[in-house]
Design an enzyme around this catalytic site. Structure first.
Site, PDB file in Angstrom:
ATOM      1  N   HIS A 190       1.914 -17.801  -4.744  1.00 52.97           N
ATOM      2  CA  HIS A 190       1.759 -17.786  -3.114  1.00 52.97           C
ATOM      3  C   HIS A 190       1.261 -16.622  -2.233  1.00 52.97           C
ATOM      4  O   HIS A 190       2.606 -15.870  -1.743  1.00 52.97           O
ATOM      5  CB  HIS A 190       3.545 -17.993  -2.876  1.00 52.97           C
ATOM      6  N   CYS A 234       4.215 -17.472   5.916  1.00 54.95           N
ATOM      7  CA  CYS A 234       4.001 -18.794   5.100  1.00 54.95           C
ATOM      8  C   CYS A 234       3.025 -20.184   5.525  1.00 54.95           C
ATOM      9  O   CYS A 234       2.164 -20.359   4.660  1.00 54.95           O
ATOM     10  CB  CYS A 234       4.713 -18.790   4.353  1.00 54.95           C
TER      11      CYS A 234
END
Ligand SMILES: [Zn+2]
Ligand SMILES: [Zn+2]
Lengths: 148, 390, 390, 148
Positions: C338, C89
């Site tokens: 996200h 991420c």
């Protein structure tokens, strides 16, 4: 020679269709081979893109292609992935369409021994596959008996 | 613009390439790191190595991404920043380039670059599938075009346009297996005959089994420093004097020409210009022979010969180990093996060994300038590096 | 060491975040690139942008790797070198850092950094599975530990050691949804109540659905230049004055402490030192709130408060939009969304907007110095950047 | 207190076993929880590694652990991947073994309400799974009734 046809908005789906790969495959499901044309610099694109790589414009029109062209290279695949292994041996070709764009795909109903670079091929459609990622309707190539 | 040493290689490591049963990527990488550490006793890896740039192609092989920190940890280098770079089969060639930039940036004086892949625990069909992820999903994968298929399309076009033959391609395999037989770390250390290549089963016509590189496990690494401090660590550094990289369409079919890799030509041009050398100055080359046709096209794209004349080069033995300009002395991807993420820095490892005179039975005597050429996918990425004995 | 402008941001772009049906990664990235191009009319992207560094986490989502050249192509930037970076991420936070190095190296004057992910076309179960690839396969994945599970393990430890409560975590969600409601590009633009968070279904106790960030599609990018030429392109550049990155064990369980991310602390320390600023100098922060507990731990690891006091900060509204030090004015990963590979440069996009005064309804007036904090996996990678209005 | 046991080569498999994760799982199949100990600096490792991250030595011995320890954190997973969804809700814990090493895993046969940080747990084995990548025998945790 008329190399491609403009569709003039007599079909609502066309005007509304975003300039995406998914739209390309949606059109295929209607047996239409569609490219996009930049409104500014007139470059044709296949796959369709949301931005012209020549002039960065984002204005396009959909253009219907005839689907005729010439084989520029080919291979016969004998070993493949799980999804395709059962179809081996199968022939893959890259076809230069008369509109000037290249398209890769499976060539059906052809004996590998008959095949030669330069032969005339035609796009046909297999619309039996529902459109849901990563499944799309298919196009394929076959001998263009009229032009050959 | 004068020639400049961008960075210096002070050590390098390579795991055995092949079927490394029971070992996963991180464990294989330690083999390479250990060699690099041991060959450079003046280096304190934990204190000195400031960052890692790792080429790793596929998270699917081991259901494992985020490879940078894993390898940093396993090599004892935490908490150093560690980055995974994925440019398909050019992943570690590009990682090498990132390492060069990192040192040129002034942020670091010493970095490790490398790559790893674990492949042989999966079926050939799974490997074929995972490798296709480096090609275009919507038009290539969806139409059942494998990687051998993509290079076969280049081969057919090359044969049609230039008269290149299946025998010429097969000779690339014979040459590289000859070299691989002299490399104790090669996956296959056995000579093969032209007949064996020609009669091997077709994978994607015109490419046969022996036209294809090997599915291998393996890892490789280099330790790079600012050239100013290289002599602190070794008496015989090798300097990198040129680097180039370029991109092309993901889809082979989208390109004007199927018989050349434009990204490779551009990467080569950039590297040659930076290094101030021409192909004639090169003593040794490692090219990306993922398929035999790729080596023939590489000759042309790197300017060793005119477009279309790559087949002649192999016919005339120019690139043999004892030829005018030896190519793939390591055995290449064809015989040394092709653990995809490891390949770029494994090519650099071979050049490094040759330039410091430690290539043993396959040593090219007096080699001073070398080049490595690493290709990603069907040529959407390509990177070239030029090395000089220090 | 004096404060130095490492690079300057001259433009930036962000796609809408959310469920972008019928669009694939490359198409979504064009949305971001287009905004960046249009906002900077003095830039000729094709001529001026010399390289791309792209964060992209998972090739499984679209069965598509080798993302660098694809995005370069789709943004009209071929044949420029284009590199995919994968740090889970933190992929595009690290891509930003690579872009900084690339400019500091002197090899380039102008580069594009960015990231993209397409996730919403897959089932939540598939997404959960693909995200686990950023955790340790042999011990975490094999034992059925999901990403919410990893952060839940941190949460339980934090609750046990410091008395942090589920309500405090829930308040992070409420705050970030408040901010997200003011961001027209946020995935969810709706306020939520504490009760709604507390009563949402458990995903991995003590984390509930509303403690988790969103599964989104999206892309982001920045255009970076050598600070010497920034004024050629914009009157209001934003300078990056600090960057830090560190690594930790891939396995959460292998760490001495579960209540802090060591890589985050180290990355922060490096960035603060380089930028010559302290937490007190910051006007605005974007942190990696993949789960609400992560934001609380981020306060502590970035030095906004003492270890264990993150919950108090949220109780006292210190990090609210109108608080002392607003955190996640964009809505954060929690409400903005996200799309993992896009998150790092999306955080930088928000800081950039705030510092040039274009954050509209969520503008923090007079913001001059900002920080972004991007975490990979359960903290095996972390990167921090510090920005200053030019 | 004897925290771990050295195995002294009375078992051929041990001496020959490479210091790999696969070996760890092979031992699990024999109901043995094995760590490695650096011959040079005596650091214990779990997972086993081919190189000591403290001193970079590559000489190790296998060490058998008792498998007793204390729960340092836990979670109850209600939504998971396809492979594990059918087992939800299940409890995951991180256990600090008495030897000082942490191990994550599933806690079986426990009511989530009974669970607390600090409780004593014990490693047990599920050897019904054959060892072939990516399948491995399993360890799991259960209440250590004797130490509790
Ligand atoms: Zn145009
Ligand atoms: Zn040791």
């Amino acid at each position: 020679m008329r190399r491609y046809t403009f569709l003039r908005g007599d079909n609502n789906m066309l005007e509304d269709s975003p300039f995406t790969i998914e739209s390309f495959y949606k059109f295929l499901g209607e047996r239409k081979l569609m490219a996009t044309k930049c409104c500014k610099c007139e470059t044709l694109f296949l796959p369709p893109r949301p931005m012209c790589t020549k002039c960065l414009s984002t204005n396009f029109n959909w253009v219907k292609l005839e689907g005729k062209g010439e084989l520029i290279s080919y291979t016969v695949i004998h070993f493949s992935t799980e999804q395709f292994q059962s179809k081996t041996p199968y022939i893959i070709g890259i076809v230069k369409l008369n509109a000037g764009l290249n398209l890769p795909g499976i060539i059906r109903d052809m004996n590998p021994k008959q095949i030669r670079v330069g032969m005339n091929l035609l796009v046909d459609f297999d619309t039996s596959i529902p459109l849901q990622w990563p499944q799309w309707p298919r196009y394929f190539f076959k001998l263009d008996t009229l032009s050959s | 613009m004068t020639q400049k040493n961008l960075v210096s290689i002070i050590s390098s490591g390579l795991s055995k390439f092949g079927r490394l049963e029971g070992k996963c990527s991180r464990e294989i990488f330690v083999e390479a790191a250990k060699e690099a550490f041991e060959k450079c006793p003046n280096l304190d890896p934990v204190k000195d190595i400031e960052a890692l740039f790792i080429g790793h192609m596929g998270e699917s092989f081991e259901h494992q991404g985020h490879t940078g920190p894993i390898l940093a940890d396993w090599a004892g280098l935490l908490p150093r920043p560690a980055i995974r770079i994925e440019s398909a089969c050019a992943s570690s060639g590009v990682a090498l380039r990132m390492g060069i930039m990192a040192i040129l940036s002034g942020m670091y004086n010493i970095v490790m670059v490398g790559g790893v892949e674990k492949m042989t625990h999966r079926t050939t069909m799974d490997v074929t599938e995972f490798l296709t992820m480096a090609s275009d999903f919507p038009f290539e994968q969806w139409n059942g075009i494998t990687f051998p298929g993509l290079y076969a399309l280049m081969a057919t076009a090359h044969m049609h346009k230039y008269g290149t033959t299946e025998e010429q391609m097969a000779r690339v395999a014979v040459k590289n297996h000859h070299n691989g037989a002299l490399n104790p770390k090669a996956h296959i250390q056995k000579e093969i005959t032209l007949e064996k290549v020609m009669s091997s089963r077709v994978i994607a016509w015109p490419l046969k089994l022996y036209d294809c590189s090997l599915i291998s496990d393996g890892a490789s690494c280099l330790i790079l420093t600012n050239p100013n401090i290289a002599k602190t660590f070794t008496d015989i550094p090798v300097h990198i004097i040129g680097t180039g990289q370029a991109s092309d369409t993901i889809g082979l079919y989208e390109r004007d020409e199927l018989t050349t890799l434009k990204a490779g030509r551009l990467a080569g041009r950039e590297a040659y210009k930076m290094a101030q050398v021409t192909p004639k100055d090169l003593d040794i080359i490692e090219v990306h022979d993922c398929f035999t046709i790729a080596e023939i096209i590489a000759y042309e794209d790197l300017g060793l010969c005119k477009p279309g004349k790559g087949g002649n080069l192999i016919d005339q033995n120019v690139t043999n180990l004892n030829g005018e300009i030896p190519v793939n002395t390591s055995g290449g991807l064809k015989a040394k093996g092709h653990p995809v993420g490891a390949t770029g820095t494994a090519q650099a490892y071979e050049i490094y060994l040759q330039l410091i005179g430690q290539a043993e039975k396959r040593q090219v005597s007096g080699a001073e300038i070398g080049l490595s050429y690493n290709v990603g996918g069907s040529g959407a990425s390509a990177t070239v590096h030029i090395f000089k004995r220090g």
